[in-house]
Scaffold this motif. Structure first.
Motif, PDB file in Angstrom:
ATOM      1  N   PHE A  11     -59.393  44.895 -16.162  1.00 47.13           N
ATOM      2  CA  PHE A  11     -58.148  44.787 -16.494  1.00 47.13           C
ATOM      3  C   PHE A  11     -57.325  46.194 -16.157  1.00 47.13           C
ATOM      4  O   PHE A  11     -56.414  46.392 -15.566  1.00 47.13           O
ATOM      5  CB  PHE A  11     -57.635  44.327 -17.969  1.00 47.13           C
ATOM      6  CG  PHE A  11     -56.320  44.287 -18.121  1.00 47.13           C
ATOM      7  CD1 PHE A  11     -55.623  43.041 -17.660  1.00 47.13           C
ATOM      8  CD2 PHE A  11     -55.714  45.321 -18.821  1.00 47.13           C
ATOM      9  CE1 PHE A  11     -54.124  43.142 -17.850  1.00 47.13           C
ATOM     10  CE2 PHE A  11     -54.202  45.466 -18.975  1.00 47.13           C
ATOM     11  CZ  PHE A  11     -53.668  44.256 -18.537  1.00 47.13           C
ATOM     12  N   LEU A  12     -58.269  47.232 -16.627  1.00 43.93           N
ATOM     13  CA  LEU A  12     -57.319  48.650 -16.469  1.00 43.93           C
ATOM     14  C   LEU A  12     -57.508  48.805 -15.067  1.00 43.93           C
ATOM     15  O   LEU A  12     -56.464  49.579 -14.522  1.00 43.93           O
ATOM     16  CB  LEU A  12     -58.257  49.679 -17.284  1.00 43.93           C
ATOM     17  CG  LEU A  12     -57.671  51.014 -17.359  1.00 43.93           C
ATOM     18  CD1 LEU A  12     -56.217  51.132 -17.786  1.00 43.93           C
ATOM     19  CD2 LEU A  12     -58.357  51.879 -18.134  1.00 43.93           C
ATOM     20  N   LEU A  13     -58.616  48.672 -14.156  1.00 46.25           N
ATOM     21  CA  LEU A  13     -58.742  48.995 -12.777  1.00 46.25           C
ATOM     22  C   LEU A  13     -57.518  48.110 -12.185  1.00 46.25           C
ATOM     23  O   LEU A  13     -57.031  48.657 -11.143  1.00 46.25           O
ATOM     24  CB  LEU A  13     -60.137  48.598 -12.403  1.00 46.25           C
ATOM     25  CG  LEU A  13     -61.273  49.552 -12.698  1.00 46.25           C
ATOM     26  CD1 LEU A  13     -62.312  48.761 -12.295  1.00 46.25           C
ATOM     27  CD2 LEU A  13     -60.873  50.693 -11.996  1.00 46.25           C
ATOM     28  N   SER A  14     -57.395  46.981 -12.461  1.00 44.67           N
ATOM     29  CA  SER A  14     -56.133  46.244 -11.892  1.00 44.67           C
ATOM     30  C   SER A  14     -54.852  46.930 -12.021  1.00 44.67           C
ATOM     31  O   SER A  14     -53.979  47.180 -11.282  1.00 44.67           O
ATOM     32  CB  SER A  14     -56.009  44.682 -12.463  1.00 44.67           C
ATOM     33  OG  SER A  14     -57.204  43.982 -12.621  1.00 44.67           O
ATOM     34  N   VAL A  15     -54.552  47.367 -13.534  1.00 45.26           N
ATOM     35  CA  VAL A  15     -53.365  47.981 -13.687  1.00 45.26           C
ATOM     36  C   VAL A  15     -53.216  49.196 -12.786  1.00 45.26           C
ATOM     37  O   VAL A  15     -52.243  49.525 -12.356  1.00 45.26           O
ATOM     38  CB  VAL A  15     -53.333  48.244 -15.198  1.00 45.26           C
ATOM     39  CG1 VAL A  15     -51.910  49.320 -15.432  1.00 45.26           C
ATOM     40  CG2 VAL A  15     -53.189  46.933 -15.978  1.00 45.26           C
ATOM     41  N   LEU A  16     -54.430  50.081 -12.885  1.00 49.09           N
ATOM     42  CA  LEU A  16     -54.380  51.115 -12.093  1.00 49.09           C
ATOM     43  C   LEU A  16     -54.106  50.979 -10.584  1.00 49.09           C
ATOM     44  O   LEU A  16     -53.310  51.844  -9.988  1.00 49.09           O
ATOM     45  CB  LEU A  16     -55.547  51.984 -12.237  1.00 49.09           C
ATOM     46  CG  LEU A  16     -55.764  52.870 -13.664  1.00 49.09           C
ATOM     47  CD1 LEU A  16     -57.191  53.260 -13.759  1.00 49.09           C
ATOM     48  CD2 LEU A  16     -54.734  53.946 -13.926  1.00 49.09           C
ATOM     49  N   CYS A  17     -54.629  50.012 -10.173  1.00 48.37           N
ATOM     50  CA  CYS A  17     -54.302  49.610  -8.696  1.00 48.37           C
ATOM     51  C   CYS A  17     -52.836  49.450  -8.338  1.00 48.37           C
ATOM     52  O   CYS A  17     -52.268  49.913  -7.393  1.00 48.37           O
ATOM     53  CB  CYS A  17     -55.220  48.245  -8.478  1.00 48.37           C
ATOM     54  SG  CYS A  17     -55.551  48.074  -6.773  1.00 48.37           S
ATOM     55  N   LEU A  18     -52.141  48.709  -9.224  1.00 52.40           N
ATOM     56  CA  LEU A  18     -50.731  48.627  -9.202  1.00 52.40           C
ATOM     57  C   LEU A  18     -50.135  49.772  -9.204  1.00 52.40           C
ATOM     58  O   LEU A  18     -49.221  50.157  -8.482  1.00 52.40           O
ATOM     59  CB  LEU A  18     -50.159  47.400 -10.307  1.00 52.40           C
ATOM     60  CG  LEU A  18     -50.518  46.201  -9.961  1.00 52.40           C
ATOM     61  CD1 LEU A  18     -49.670  45.280 -11.123  1.00 52.40           C
ATOM     62  CD2 LEU A  18     -49.664  45.703  -8.547  1.00 52.40           C
TER      63      LEU A  18
END
Lengths: 397, 377
Positions: A369-376
């Motif tokens: 989840f954190l990697l997805s948020v960071l990607c954005l």
């Protein structure tokens, strides 16, 4: 028969750093010239393209090997950000201090509510919400340098970023303690370890600050070059020491910067303009950050990741819009300032690793989840922040 | 045709251009908009306005006949500005030039006149980020204003020495006590007013220049002293902004005494010969301060500026008594006898600290918080 030299080519860390820099600059220029995007976005996209999720020119091992430069970049940025926290100003301008603090607390509570509502257990939700408080110092400093932004929105954005990083690291440590407690770990895990992280990092930062002031007073203002080299050295030392002592390097460096700005005779540490002399570290930092982005988890988790980013931005923009007048800003500028807080902190990945190790179950969901948020946020953050500073008419471009 | 508004003779007003600096490295910062926005939120009635670049702000007093009330007003303006600047974490400082700013970093204030100046003069406009004090002296009519302008030109080196506070330029010690005037000299319409004999002749000159399309208003003349017909004053523009909030009042008192002497003596010795050495004497004062050597082109002799200033002050004592400003007269005398120059103070701070940031920090603290040497009343 022995292999000929070119038959067993393997990139070493220096070559990896060279690739990060060269491709980063090219990508940055393409972003600026063709797409009119911030250079940072170009660096990140270059990283994404050549990294493990793209053409695989760089693998994780090489990125790790170039980690020295990346950690130093983060250290330089956090030190500079710590120097932006002027306690004399905050004592006089309580509105700024209160707004930065409240905005951070509201963001934390809002994100915590959203995450628990989305089905995350309390422990990972609190860790994620704590990480969500902080804005990226590296992105802000580089954007301000690139767009030559100056003015109240920029100044308060910087001060708020310094404060929200301090708050984020403190809340993260407490959340870590809560995670250990929830998992039924011993006292040393949920009291001593977080205490060591928090107090040890603060102490290291303070000692480094005092040492820097003493040494700079001894060197004298006429020795500008020597002062600059000394500060580079001390920053590297604090980053290294805090890793050796298993502290929070980000907190130690922030406190280090803050101490040199605010302790007695701190003016002896004349503004060394370290960040403006460190652009090659920053380019490498952003390319590596791009290379570490993982679009795959985002493809699966995008609705909740988008929700996280939206709630985080709306709460920040809303808090600052409400508090704009008491901060001496027009309400529109307040909202723009809140919007400018979008980029997420570069130390998030390190905190993610720390958090994932603590979580016995659900570590994969937490990291994904954190990697997805960071990607954005890595892709959108620089664009949105530059837009905010431009709308506030504080940039030169 | 310019109409000269009548004003009460010997009344005074001063304008001060101030630096706006950040409190991190004390470089100039784009702060005038933020300051003016915050100041504009509650009515204050003071004259505070932007200047050509955004690291500058200008304050002006009302018309005063008593320099003590002028100091009172300046202190009130300072208190308001300091309160506002503290909220924004900005520093304000006196001094004729910022020691280490880079002219190319400056931003022109978005006002039509400044944009036009920038278009016409190119880089000179940004290099004009220098800080001066202007002193207005009330005159009954245009003829008197022309006479007073010529009369005061003889004392320009005095004003330069008393206010010199720009020893550093673009990060370098210039060896000058006042380097600011070098930035003004670059403008084609700088220097001194032509040797016209009365207001009619002045008007002929002005009309000629306007017909040629060179000027549109008096603002286009960057002279050291110029008549200001819309205010009914003569404006002395040669001074650096001093470091302290009280020194501008001393300079205004000096101008008031000189003007009274001019009016009382009925001085009318207008002659081009007096201008023969004008630029040279001006340079001497900028470069050497009190140690300048003045050349009198008419009497063909050299004198030390220091002696000339002390002689002048002796002659002005009756006027100081008549104006009730003996305290200011004494303070000026002390300042000269002690050879006190703001530029020396700045150099001393630099010698002690080795840092130009520290120099600006100290000069900002000085302007914002230092109590005036002469108490009000």
């Amino acid at each position: 028969m022995h292999d000929l030299p070119w038959q067993s080519l393997a990139l070493n860390p220096l070559a990896a750093f060279g690739i990060l820099l060269a491709l980063g600059v090219l990508g940055g220029q393409i972003a600026v010239r063709v797409a009119k995007l911030p250079g940072i976005t170009g660096y990140i996209l270059s990283g994404l393209i050549i990294g493990p999720s793209g053409l695989k020119l760089l693998d994780q091992q090489l990125i790790d090997e170039a980690g020295l430069f990346i950690q130093l970049a983060l250290g330089l940025a956090l030190f500079d950000m710590g120097r932006r926290v002027d306690l004399r100003w905050l004592r006089r301008e309580k509105a700024l201090f209160a707004t930065a603090l409240l905005s951070g607390v509201i963001t934390f509570l809002g994100l915590l509510a959203l995450l628990t509502f989305s089905g995350f257990p309390m422990a990972p939700a609190s860790l994620l919400a704590a990480i969500g408080i902080a804005t990226s110092p590296v992105v802000l400093l580089e954007l301000v340098r690139e767009s030559r932004a100056e003015g109240q929105v920029t100044e308060r954005l910087m001060a708020c970023t310094g404060l929200n990083n301090l708050l984020s690291l403190t809340v993260f440590t407490l959340a870590l303690s809560f995670t250990h407690f929830s998992a039924g770990h011993g006292v040393e895990s949920f009291i001593l370890l977080p205490g060591w992280l928090l107090l040890g990092s603060v102490l290291l930062g303070l000692v480094a600050g005092l040492l820097a002031i003493r040494l700079n007073v001894w060197l004298g203002g006429g020795k500008r070059e020597a002062q600059t080299v000394l500060m580079f050295g001390l920053i590297a030392l604090v980053v290294g020491l805090s890793a050796m002592l298993k502290l929070l390097p980000a907190l130690a460096i922030l406190i280090f910067g803050l101490a040199t700005r605010n302790l007695e005779r701190g003016y002896a540490v004349a503004e060394p303009s370290l960040s403006s002399r460190s652009s090659f570290f920053f380019v490498a930092f952003f390319v590596a950050a791009g290379a570490q982005l993982m679009p795959l988890p985002l493809a699966a988790l995008w609705p909740s990741a988008v929700g996280f980013v939206l709630v985080r931005s709306l709460l920040a923009a809303g808090s600052w819009w409400v508090a704009a007048r008491s901060n001496g800003l027009p309400p529109r500028h307040g909202a723009l300032l809140g919007l400018g807080l979008l980029p997420m902190s570069g130390s998030a990945v390190m905190l993610m690793t720390m958090g994932a190790l603590t979580l016995s179950a659900g570590a994969a969901e937490f990291s994904g989840f954190l990697l997805s948020v960071l990607c954005l946020t890595e892709l959108l953050g620089p664009i949105v922040t530059r837009f905010a500073l431009r709308c506030a008419q504080e940039t030169r471009d | 045709m310019l109409e000269f508004s009548t004003s009460q003779p010997l009344t005074l007003g001063v304008e001060l251009e101030l630096m706006i600096v950040n409190r991190r490295d004390y470089n100039l910062t784009r702060g005038s908009d933020d300051l003016l926005h915050l100041l504009g939120r509650s009515p204050h009635g003071y004259d505070i306005k932007p200047e050509i670049t955004q690291g500058m702000i200008e304050i002006g007093t009302a018309v005063h006949s008593d320099v003590n009330t002028m100091l009172e007003e300046l202190l009130a303006i300072r208190a308001l500005l300091v309160r506002t600047a503290e909220k924004l974490n900005l520093g304000l400082a006196g001094g004729g030039s910022h020691p280490f700013q880079h002219w190319s970093d400056q931003r022109i204030y978005p006002k039509e006149r400044y944009q036009l100046v920038s278009e016409l003069y190119g880089y000179l406009a940004k290099q004009f980020t220098v800080y001066g004090q202007h002193i207005h002296i009330g005159c009954p009519d245009g003829d008197t204003a022309v006479r007073l302008t010529h009369y005061l030109s003889r004392y320009i080196p005095h004003f330069i020495a008393l206010s010199a506070s720009s020893p550093f330029h673009q990060g370098v010690d210039t060896l000058f006590q006042s380097s600011r005037l070098t930035s003004v000299n670059a403008f084609p319409l700088s220097g001194s007013m032509p040797c016209v004999g009365n207001w009619d002749e002045f008007n002929d000159y002005f009309t000629g220049m306007a017909d040629l399309g060179i000027v549109a208003s008096m603002k286009d003349f960057y002279w050291d002293i110029r008549p200001k017909p819309e205010y009914g004053t003569v404006e002395i523009r040669i001074c650096d902004t001093p470091l302290g909030v009280d020194t501008p009042v001393l300079l205004a008192a000096y101008a008031q005494m000189l003007a009274r002497q001019c009016f009382e003596d009925g001085w009318d010795d207008i002659s081009p010969a007096h201008y023969l050495t004008y630029s040279y004497n001006r340079f001497q004062a900028c470069r050497f301060g009190y140690d300048a050597v003045l050349v009198d082109g008419v009497k063909k002799r050299q004198t030390s500026l220091l002696e000339d200033m002390l002689d002048t002050l002796n002659g002005l004592l009756p006027h100081a008594q008549a104006l009730g400003i003996e305290a200011q007269h004494n303070a000026l005398r002390e300042r000269i006898l002690q050879r006190r120059l703001d530029s020396h103070w700045l150099r001393q701070v630099y010698d002690d600290s080795g840092s130009l940031s520290e120099v600006v920090r100290r000069q900002s603290e000085f302007w914002m918080y230092e109590a005036p040497a002469l108490s009000v009343n």
